[in-house]
Design an enzyme around this catalytic site. Structure first.
Site, PDB file in Angstrom:
ATOM      1  N   GLY A  43       4.244   3.871   9.840  1.00 36.29           N
ATOM      2  CA  GLY A  43       4.579   4.808   8.778  1.00 36.29           C
ATOM      3  C   GLY A  43       5.006   6.134   9.366  1.00 36.29           C
ATOM      4  O   GLY A  43       6.123   6.295   9.851  1.00 36.29           O
TER       5      GLY A  43
ATOM      6  N   LYS B 221      -1.016  -4.125  -0.085  1.00 34.22           N
ATOM      7  CA  LYS B 221      -1.421  -3.066   0.843  1.00 34.22           C
ATOM      8  C   LYS B 221      -2.747  -2.493   0.348  1.00 34.22           C
ATOM      9  O   LYS B 221      -2.901  -2.172  -0.835  1.00 34.22           O
ATOM     10  CB  LYS B 221      -0.348  -1.967   0.864  1.00 34.22           C
ATOM     11  CG  LYS B 221      -0.707  -0.699   1.666  1.00 34.22           C
ATOM     12  CD  LYS B 221      -0.474  -0.893   3.154  1.00 34.22           C
ATOM     13  CE  LYS B 221      -0.868   0.353   3.945  1.00 34.22           C
ATOM     14  NZ  LYS B 221       0.034   1.498   3.705  1.00 34.22           N
TER      15      LYS B 221
ATOM     16  N   CYS C 265      -2.717   3.738  -2.006  1.00 33.89           N
ATOM     17  CA  CYS C 265      -2.313   5.140  -2.109  1.00 33.89           C
ATOM     18  C   CYS C 265      -3.529   6.034  -2.355  1.00 33.89           C
ATOM     19  O   CYS C 265      -4.295   5.810  -3.302  1.00 33.89           O
ATOM     20  CB  CYS C 265      -1.307   5.328  -3.242  1.00 33.89           C
ATOM     21  SG  CYS C 265      -0.772   7.043  -3.443  1.00 33.89           S
TER      22      CYS C 265
ATOM     23  N   GLY D 105      -2.083   2.288  10.381  1.00 37.69           N
ATOM     24  CA  GLY D 105      -2.845   3.524  10.418  1.00 37.69           C
ATOM     25  C   GLY D 105      -2.965   4.141  11.787  1.00 37.69           C
ATOM     26  O   GLY D 105      -3.487   3.514  12.718  1.00 37.69           O
ATOM     27  N   GLU D 106      -2.446   5.373  11.946  1.00 36.99           N
ATOM     28  CA  GLU D 106      -2.643   6.202  13.135  1.00 36.99           C
ATOM     29  C   GLU D 106      -1.999   5.611  14.385  1.00 36.99           C
ATOM     30  O   GLU D 106      -2.480   5.804  15.505  1.00 36.99           O
ATOM     31  CB  GLU D 106      -4.140   6.447  13.368  1.00 36.99           C
ATOM     32  CG  GLU D 106      -4.484   7.765  14.022  1.00 36.99           C
ATOM     33  CD  GLU D 106      -4.069   8.993  13.227  1.00 36.99           C
ATOM     34  OE1 GLU D 106      -3.863  10.038  13.860  1.00 36.99           O
ATOM     35  OE2 GLU D 106      -3.948   8.910  11.970  1.00 36.99           O
TER      36      GLU D 106
ATOM     37  N   GLN E  34       7.803  -2.443  -3.807  1.00 38.69           N
ATOM     38  CA  GLN E  34       6.370  -2.267  -4.038  1.00 38.69           C
ATOM     39  C   GLN E  34       6.078  -1.769  -5.449  1.00 38.69           C
ATOM     40  O   GLN E  34       6.707  -0.818  -5.929  1.00 38.69           O
ATOM     41  CB  GLN E  34       5.800  -1.267  -3.027  1.00 38.69           C
ATOM     42  CG  GLN E  34       4.280  -1.147  -3.100  1.00 38.69           C
ATOM     43  CD  GLN E  34       3.738  -0.150  -2.092  1.00 38.69           C
ATOM     44  OE1 GLN E  34       3.668   1.030  -2.385  1.00 38.69           O
ATOM     45  NE2 GLN E  34       3.346  -0.637  -0.915  1.00 38.69           N
TER      46      GLN E  34
ATOM     47  N   MET F 159       5.890   5.495   1.469  1.00 33.83           N
ATOM     48  CA  MET F 159       5.609   6.915   1.654  1.00 33.83           C
ATOM     49  C   MET F 159       6.466   7.690   0.662  1.00 33.83           C
ATOM     50  O   MET F 159       7.589   8.108   0.965  1.00 33.83           O
ATOM     51  CB  MET F 159       5.890   7.331   3.098  1.00 33.83           C
ATOM     52  CG  MET F 159       5.005   6.612   4.105  1.00 33.83           C
ATOM     53  SD  MET F 159       5.403   7.031   5.816  1.00 33.83           S
ATOM     54  CE  MET F 159       4.924   8.746   5.864  1.00 33.83           C
ATOM     55  N   GLU F 160       5.943   7.855  -0.551  1.00 33.22           N
ATOM     56  CA  GLU F 160       6.698   8.472  -1.631  1.00 33.22           C
ATOM     57  C   GLU F 160       7.135   9.886  -1.239  1.00 33.22           C
ATOM     58  O   GLU F 160       6.370  10.667  -0.689  1.00 33.22           O
ATOM     59  CB  GLU F 160       5.853   8.526  -2.907  1.00 33.22           C
ATOM     60  CG  GLU F 160       6.662   8.961  -4.122  1.00 33.22           C
ATOM     61  CD  GLU F 160       5.807   9.129  -5.364  1.00 33.22           C
ATOM     62  OE1 GLU F 160       6.342   8.947  -6.459  1.00 33.22           O
ATOM     63  OE2 GLU F 160       4.622   9.450  -5.227  1.00 33.22           O
TER      64      GLU F 160
END
Length: 308
Positions: free
Chosen positions: A218, A132, A91, A195-196, A61, A1-2
């Site tokens: 995340g 990923k 991404c 995800g979510e 990564q 998560m940049e």
């Protein structure tokens, strides 16, 4: 998560517990062999045996589209002994996709296979290599093709974010689609669902629908630092209350002061508080109290004096 989940937040979150492994924010590979200092700047854990101060291993990564350049940089990165190397094909950021990075490559499974294969050959055989991905770029028509390209070219584990690039981060996540991919792959290839996942109930449903036995957290982990602990207990506890979080908030603030330019320091704390509001009512109150403060010393007095 940049721009969010960097080494400072990794340090703090892994101190909470419940996390088996981290993946760094992506290192952008274009047309040159990066000096070692770039890798260690983005992933300073490389200077600590590839682990956070709490001892959690970190995979570094890489993101890029040139197989040769990706392989050369992976070989240099491998010399720094990361806990593994991860490749980013997920991404969704427009600026990244516009330069042929991240999820846009999900329309090019042949190129994905070249990249993964080149990296696999360039690094030691015993170094873990994962990738990923999302379910696709604009649709899910090539999900399985991309997953097979990664797995058959040498990725030992796939982390699948259960949305396409077009879906962005809008709910829902299509966890059941991960199950179709997992069933088609060699059982030796690990599949991690992503995800979510914001709550223990989300985690339970995600594991059930995806058929996976592992999750990547995340934004949910940023919003609730105790989420991994709670997931491990599957409802036995909610992980971390607001008061218990405060020493870690102070640790994070000290890290920010040490590594971030003063003009950006207040923004980093407010950014985290913004996420924490989703789980902690107290974070919403704190955010309102400090949201207009940009001077670090003033913010520290306004937040940490009140928090104490």
């Amino acid at each position: 998560m940049e721009g969010l989940l960097d080494h400072m937040l990794r340090d703090v979150l892994t101190r909470v517990g419940g996390i088996d492994r981290c993946v760094s924010e992506f290192i952008r590979i274009t047309d040159m062999l990066l000096p070692r200092r770039v890798f260690t700047r983005i992933v300073p854990e490389l200077l600590q045996g590839g682990r956070t101060p709490a001892g959690v291993p970190v995979r570094a990564q890489l993101l890029g589209s040139d197989p040769t350049c990706m392989a050369e940089n992976a070989a240099r990165l491998a010399e720094l002994n990361p806990a593994g190397i991860d490749l980013n094909f997920g991404c969704p950021a427009k600026c990244v996709n516009r330069h042929r990075g991240g999820a846009v490559l999900l329309d090019e499974p042949e190129l994905i296979a070249e990249i993964v294969g080149a990296v696999r050959r360039a690094i030691p055989a015993d170094m873990p290599l994962s990738a990923k991905m999302r379910l696709g770029f604009m649709d899910q028509s090539r999900t399985l093709e991309c997953a097979l390209a990664m797995a058959e070219s040498g990725a030992e584990e796939l982390v699948i974010h259960a949305r396409t690039k077009a879906d962005g981060y809008k709910p829902p996540a299509y966890w059941d689609r991960i199950a179709h991919v997992r069933e088609a792959l060699d059982p030796a290839v690990g599949v991690v669902a992503n995800g979510e996942v914001w709550t223990v109930e989300d985690a339970r449903r995600c594991l059930q629908e995806s058929g996976c036995d592992a999750l990547m957290l995340g934004r949910g982990m940023v919003a609730n630092p105790g989420l991994a602990l709670a997931v491990r207990g599957m409802g036995a506890g909610q992980g971390l209350d607001w008061n218990a979080l405060q020493p870690l908030m102070l640790q994070f603030w000290r890290e920010v002061q040490a590594h971030v330019q003063p003009k950006h320091q207040a923004g980093r704390l407010k950014q985290w508080l913004h996420y924490l509001r989703r789980h902690y009512p107290e974070a919403g109150e704190a955010y309102q109290r400090v949201r207009t403060i940009n001077v670090p010393a003033e913010l520290e007095r306004a937040y940490f004096t009140q928090a104490a």
